[in-house]
Design a protein around this motif. Structure first.
Motif, PDB file in Angstrom:
ATOM      1  N   GLN A   1     -56.209  -8.490 -21.511  1.00 28.39           N
ATOM      2  CA  GLN A   1     -56.462  -8.654 -22.730  1.00 28.39           C
ATOM      3  C   GLN A   1     -55.958  -7.502 -23.488  1.00 28.39           C
ATOM      4  N   LEU A   2     -55.321  -7.777 -24.728  1.00 24.07           N
ATOM      5  CA  LEU A   2     -54.793  -7.080 -25.864  1.00 24.07           C
ATOM      6  C   LEU A   2     -55.359  -7.500 -26.899  1.00 24.07           C
ATOM      7  N   VAL A   3     -56.088  -6.385 -27.629  1.00 29.11           N
ATOM      8  CA  VAL A   3     -56.877  -6.792 -28.649  1.00 29.11           C
ATOM      9  C   VAL A   3     -56.361  -5.549 -29.705  1.00 29.11           C
ATOM     10  N   GLU A   4     -55.825  -6.125 -31.005  1.00 32.23           N
ATOM     11  CA  GLU A   4     -55.173  -5.518 -32.048  1.00 32.23           C
ATOM     12  C   GLU A   4     -56.399  -5.263 -33.196  1.00 32.23           C
ATOM     13  N   SER A   5     -56.368  -4.339 -33.843  1.00 29.46           N
ATOM     14  CA  SER A   5     -57.210  -3.776 -35.051  1.00 29.46           C
ATOM     15  C   SER A   5     -56.394  -3.393 -36.057  1.00 29.46           C
ATOM     16  N   GLY A   6     -57.173  -3.146 -37.155  1.00 27.10           N
ATOM     17  CA  GLY A   6     -56.613  -2.134 -38.019  1.00 27.10           C
ATOM     18  C   GLY A   6     -55.842  -2.965 -39.244  1.00 27.10           C
ATOM     19  N   GLY A   7     -55.504  -4.144 -39.292  1.00 23.76           N
ATOM     20  CA  GLY A   7     -54.738  -4.625 -40.386  1.00 23.76           C
ATOM     21  C   GLY A   7     -55.472  -4.884 -41.448  1.00 23.76           C
ATOM     22  N   GLY A   8     -54.852  -5.424 -42.490  1.00 27.18           N
ATOM     23  CA  GLY A   8     -55.514  -5.607 -43.617  1.00 27.18           C
ATOM     24  C   GLY A   8     -54.758  -5.409 -45.155  1.00 27.18           C
ATOM     25  N   LEU A   9     -55.250  -5.390 -46.263  1.00 26.62           N
ATOM     26  CA  LEU A   9     -54.428  -5.240 -47.525  1.00 26.62           C
ATOM     27  C   LEU A   9     -54.410  -4.054 -48.000  1.00 26.62           C
ATOM     28  N   VAL A  10     -52.892  -3.914 -48.306  1.00 19.78           N
ATOM     29  CA  VAL A  10     -52.950  -2.352 -48.676  1.00 19.78           C
ATOM     30  C   VAL A  10     -51.542  -2.852 -49.764  1.00 19.78           C
ATOM     31  N   GLN A  11     -51.749  -1.701 -50.759  1.00 24.78           N
ATOM     32  CA  GLN A  11     -50.663  -1.690 -51.864  1.00 24.78           C
ATOM     33  C   GLN A  11     -49.371  -1.221 -51.442  1.00 24.78           C
ATOM     34  N   ALA A  12     -48.158  -1.509 -51.983  1.00 28.76           N
ATOM     35  CA  ALA A  12     -46.980  -0.797 -51.588  1.00 28.76           C
ATOM     36  C   ALA A  12     -46.956   0.554 -51.849  1.00 28.76           C
ATOM     37  N   GLY A  13     -46.233   1.400 -50.643  1.00 28.82           N
ATOM     38  CA  GLY A  13     -46.486   2.874 -50.732  1.00 28.82           C
ATOM     39  C   GLY A  13     -47.719   3.339 -49.757  1.00 28.82           C
ATOM     40  N   GLY A  14     -48.371   2.478 -49.337  1.00 30.10           N
ATOM     41  CA  GLY A  14     -49.722   2.909 -48.732  1.00 30.10           C
ATOM     42  C   GLY A  14     -49.519   2.776 -47.058  1.00 30.10           C
ATOM     43  N   SER A  15     -50.545   3.144 -46.546  1.00 34.85           N
ATOM     44  CA  SER A  15     -50.536   3.415 -45.002  1.00 34.85           C
ATOM     45  C   SER A  15     -51.557   2.516 -44.473  1.00 34.85           C
ATOM     46  N   LEU A  16     -51.240   2.206 -43.127  1.00 35.43           N
ATOM     47  CA  LEU A  16     -52.190   1.708 -42.216  1.00 35.43           C
ATOM     48  C   LEU A  16     -51.814   1.998 -40.715  1.00 35.43           C
TER      49      LEU A  16
ATOM     50  N   GLY B   1     -52.885 -10.833 -32.347  1.00 38.68           N
ATOM     51  CA  GLY B   1     -52.191 -10.554 -33.817  1.00 38.68           C
ATOM     52  C   GLY B   1     -53.281 -10.173 -34.825  1.00 38.68           C
ATOM     53  N   THR B   2     -52.677  -9.251 -35.633  1.00 43.77           N
ATOM     54  CA  THR B   2     -53.847  -8.664 -36.881  1.00 43.77           C
ATOM     55  C   THR B   2     -52.704  -8.892 -38.059  1.00 43.77           C
ATOM     56  N   GLN B   3     -53.338  -9.522 -39.178  1.00 41.39           N
ATOM     57  CA  GLN B   3     -52.683  -9.767 -40.485  1.00 41.39           C
ATOM     58  C   GLN B   3     -52.487  -8.310 -41.318  1.00 41.39           C
ATOM     59  N   VAL B   4     -51.334  -8.028 -41.705  1.00 37.91           N
ATOM     60  CA  VAL B   4     -50.900  -6.907 -42.900  1.00 37.91           C
ATOM     61  C   VAL B   4     -50.265  -7.670 -43.774  1.00 37.91           C
ATOM     62  N   LEU B   5     -51.001  -7.160 -45.035  1.00 33.64           N
ATOM     63  CA  LEU B   5     -50.475  -7.825 -46.381  1.00 33.64           C
ATOM     64  C   LEU B   5     -50.272  -6.714 -47.242  1.00 33.64           C
ATOM     65  N   VAL B   6     -49.068  -6.399 -47.556  1.00 35.46           N
ATOM     66  CA  VAL B   6     -48.758  -5.423 -48.596  1.00 35.46           C
ATOM     67  C   VAL B   6     -48.313  -5.931 -49.901  1.00 35.46           C
ATOM     68  N   SER B   7     -48.996  -5.538 -51.005  1.00 39.01           N
ATOM     69  CA  SER B   7     -49.053  -6.127 -52.400  1.00 39.01           C
ATOM     70  C   SER B   7     -48.118  -5.144 -53.055  1.00 39.01           C
ATOM     71  N   SER B   8     -47.143  -5.882 -54.106  1.00 32.62           N
ATOM     72  CA  SER B   8     -46.272  -4.949 -54.581  1.00 32.62           C
ATOM     73  C   SER B   8     -47.277  -4.407 -56.084  1.00 32.62           C
TER      74      SER B   8
END
Length: 123
Positions: A3-18, A116-123
């Motif tokens: 099993q491989l379980v990802e975590s830590g994704g999310g919504l972040v503004q451009a220039g940010g970090s995750l 998989g984990t979703q990463v969404l970067v907003s401009s």
């Protein structure tokens, strides 16, 4: 059962970090090549970074060099992806994968994948 379980994704503004994490179980983690892939909307899955059992050797896609850092903690059976200076084009589902060996940039090398984990970067 692996099993491989990802975590830590999310919504972040451009220039940010995750920081993404991938917890592995059911395999001898220290002997596996670990990779992070991503699949942007409507596009093919592509390599982001990879790290073999020797953490001093790492592989990065040109698009993330200097911004992303892959690392692993073999004691915790976990691989990480620190992402900085994020751009809207980094938006994707990020997948963790494990391989016994082979070309780290070839997804056919990897026999095990996370959900998989979703990463969404907003401009």
């Amino acid at each position: 059962q692996v099993q491989l379980v990802e975590s830590g994704g999310g919504l972040v503004q451009a220039g940010g970090s995750l920081r993404l994490s991938c917890a592995a179980s059911g395999l001898t983690f220290g002997s596996y090549l670990m990779g992070w892939y991503r699949q942007p909307p409507g596009k093919e899955r592509e390599i982001v970074a990879a790290i073999p059992w020797n953490p001093n050797i790492t592989y990065y896609a040109d698009s993330v060099k200097g911004r992303f850092t892959i690392s692993r903690d073999n004691a915790k059976n976990t691989v990480y992806l620190q992402m900085t200076s994020l751009k809207p084009e980094d938006t994707a589902v990020y997948y963790c994968a494990a391989a016994r060996g082979g070309d780290p940039s070839n997804k056919r090398s990897y026999g095990y994948w996370g959900q998989g984990t979703q990463v969404l970067v907003s401009s």
